[in-house]
Write an enzyme that holds these catalytic residues in place. Structure first.
Site, mmCIF file in Angstrom:
data_model
loop_
_atom_site.group_PDB
_atom_site.id
_atom_site.type_symbol
_atom_site.label_atom_id
_atom_site.label_comp_id
_atom_site.label_asym_id
_atom_site.label_seq_id
_atom_site.Cartn_x
_atom_site.Cartn_y
_atom_site.Cartn_z
ATOM 1 N N TYR A 182 26.503 12.800 2.976
ATOM 2 C CA TYR A 182 25.082 12.933 2.643
ATOM 3 C C TYR A 182 24.909 13.921 1.486
ATOM 4 O O TYR A 182 25.032 15.135 1.649
ATOM 5 C CB TYR A 182 24.275 13.412 3.844
ATOM 6 C CG TYR A 182 24.293 12.497 5.048
ATOM 7 C CD1 TYR A 182 24.642 11.144 4.941
ATOM 8 C CD2 TYR A 182 23.955 12.984 6.304
ATOM 9 C CE1 TYR A 182 24.659 10.317 6.053
ATOM 10 C CE2 TYR A 182 23.954 12.153 7.418
ATOM 11 C CZ TYR A 182 24.317 10.829 7.286
ATOM 12 O OH TYR A 182 24.322 10.016 8.393
ATOM 13 N N HIS A 185 32.590 8.260 10.880
ATOM 14 C CA HIS A 185 31.356 7.693 10.331
ATOM 15 C C HIS A 185 31.412 6.165 10.236
ATOM 16 O O HIS A 185 30.426 5.485 10.525
ATOM 17 C CB HIS A 185 31.101 8.300 8.945
ATOM 18 C CG HIS A 185 29.669 8.329 8.545
ATOM 19 N ND1 HIS A 185 29.169 9.200 7.604
ATOM 20 C CD2 HIS A 185 28.599 7.594 8.952
ATOM 21 C CE1 HIS A 185 27.873 9.009 7.456
ATOM 22 N NE2 HIS A 185 27.505 8.042 8.249
ATOM 23 N N SER A 232 17.843 6.054 12.516
ATOM 24 C CA SER A 232 16.720 5.248 12.013
ATOM 25 C C SER A 232 15.853 4.679 13.138
ATOM 26 O O SER A 232 15.495 3.501 13.118
ATOM 27 C CB SER A 232 17.232 4.112 11.112
ATOM 28 O OG SER A 232 17.847 4.620 9.957
ATOM 29 N N LEU A 276 12.870 5.079 13.501
ATOM 30 C CA LEU A 276 11.584 4.733 12.903
ATOM 31 C C LEU A 276 11.714 3.603 11.878
ATOM 32 O O LEU A 276 10.783 3.362 11.107
ATOM 33 C CB LEU A 276 10.972 5.965 12.236
ATOM 34 C CG LEU A 276 10.648 7.119 13.189
ATOM 35 C CD1 LEU A 276 10.155 8.335 12.429
ATOM 36 C CD2 LEU A 276 9.629 6.693 14.231
ATOM 37 N N PHE A 307 9.410 2.446 8.335
ATOM 38 C CA PHE A 307 8.530 1.278 8.409
ATOM 39 C C PHE A 307 7.690 1.271 9.676
ATOM 40 O O PHE A 307 6.505 0.908 9.657
ATOM 41 C CB PHE A 307 9.359 -0.008 8.323
ATOM 42 C CG PHE A 307 8.510 -1.254 8.323
ATOM 43 C CD1 PHE A 307 7.842 -1.640 7.177
ATOM 44 C CD2 PHE A 307 8.362 -2.005 9.466
ATOM 45 C CE1 PHE A 307 7.040 -2.770 7.175
ATOM 46 C CE2 PHE A 307 7.560 -3.140 9.475
ATOM 47 C CZ PHE A 307 6.892 -3.521 8.324
ATOM 48 N N GLY A 326 4.028 2.770 10.215
ATOM 49 C CA GLY A 326 2.831 2.138 9.675
ATOM 50 C C GLY A 326 2.404 2.685 8.331
ATOM 51 O O GLY A 326 1.367 2.267 7.794
#
Length: 336
Positions: free
Chosen positions: A56, A126, A225, A227, A231, A234
């Site tokens: 990252y 990973h 992820s 969420l 996306f 909203g």
């Protein structure tokens, strides 16, 4: 915050993914000082399960987390990082896999230095490297445990078969994979994006019920992820992204697919309205409802979203809510 248990240690039920503070999304909003303050606020809120990785920001994110945990904060966190992926701008996606034992061990030393810690609580592979026998990689990681440099080992985006084989060699403490209302591959859902896992999975197949395997074998399942890369909150209603934001090339975020996928958000909003909650809180609470061993790690760079995400730990979805959410339309577009 309500707590759950990782390897016998209580942690906040909702963790924090730190990747976006350094890499992949809206890099124009990157502010290290804000991120350091956010990580410390997370600890104050009970968000104690922190996730980073070597790749990252090519080490930047580990160094950032290390700075945030300096000054007596390290003991408040359960700290996870990863090996086996590294930045390579000439490779597809700007990354390549390297799980050779010598690389795993040298990258652990680099991670310890950047994180400014004596021990990593959870060290993940990973991605599986098809060029290296996975048992050799796992053996090198187990050596790090024996040396006291790592406490527990984890895997990311693996199949049930791979987890089973490695668990027989050294305990698998956690498996991290994408899981959300619009990505259920790790629950054994059909039609998964097999290519994201490993060369051992045939096209059109998925990893199997990894979430269930973790429950049966005493391992945590860590959804990244949750969420849906933002996306499911909203707030993403168009395909207008910064050049450096990888969602601009993601199939689900292309204009026509995105418009079709808003049907999913409509259902999430309906459930949220019944509870006086936000769509983000419903999406995170859905992952929490998949088992007491599930520890989602939503990411954010903004304090208001951190507080919102942490609030999901207090949201109890009803059986009717879960049935409605389980019946949402399948997404348009693959996840990568």
């Amino acid at each position: 915050m309500r707590s759950r248990t990782f390897a016998g240690t209580p942690v906040g039920a909702v963790g924090l993914g730190c990747m976006g503070m350094s890499w992949a999304y809206t890099t124009s909003e990157r502010d290290d000082d804000v991120s350091i303050a956010l990580i410390r606020e997370a600890l104050d809120l009970g968000v104690t399960f922190l996730d980073t990785a070597q790749v990252y920001g090519d080490g930047h994110n580990e160094a950032l987390v290390g700075r945030a945990l300096a000054g007596g904060h390290r003991e408040r966190a359960v700290l996870a990082t990863k090996t086996g992926l590294l930045v390579d701008r000439d490779a597809p996606g700007g990354m390549r896999r390297d799980a050779r034992p010598e690389f795993v061990k040298s990258s652990a030393e680099e991670s310890l230095r950047r994180l400014d810690t004596d021990v990593i609580d959870l060290y993940y592979l990973h991605r599986v490297d098809p060029g290296v026998p996975i048992a050799e990689t796992w053996g090198a990681m187990a050596d790090l445990v024996a040396e006291g440099k790592v406490r527990h080992l984890g895997l990311s985006e693996v199949t049930v078969a791979q987890a089973e084989d490695l668990h027989a060699l050294h305990p698998v403490a956690a498996i991290q994979s994408e899981l959300s209302l619009w990505t259920r591959d790790a629950m054994g859902a059909p039609g998964g994006s097999a290519g994201a896992f490993s060369g051992d999975v045939s096209a059109g197949e998925g990893p199997g019920d990894v979430v269930g395997w973790c429950a049966a074998n005493g391992a945590a399942f860590v959804p990244f992820s949750p969420l849906g890369r933002g996306f499911l909150t909203g707030t993403v209603t168009s395909a207008d992204f910064e050049r450096t934001d990888f969602r601009g090339a993601n199939p689900r975020f292309q204009e026509e697919a995105l418009k079709a996928n808003l049907r999913i958000v409509d259902v999430v909003k309906e459930v949220a309205a019944r509870h006086g909650a936000t769509p983000a809180q419903v999406a995170i609470a859905w992952t929490l409802a998949q088992g007491a061993h599930v520890l989602p790690i939503p990411g954010t760079k903004k304090p208001r979203y951190l507080r919102e995400n942490a609030g999901a730990a207090a949201l109890d979805l009803t059986e009717a809510d879960l049935a409605q959410l389980d019946g949402i339309p399948a997404p348009v577009g693959s996840r990568y």
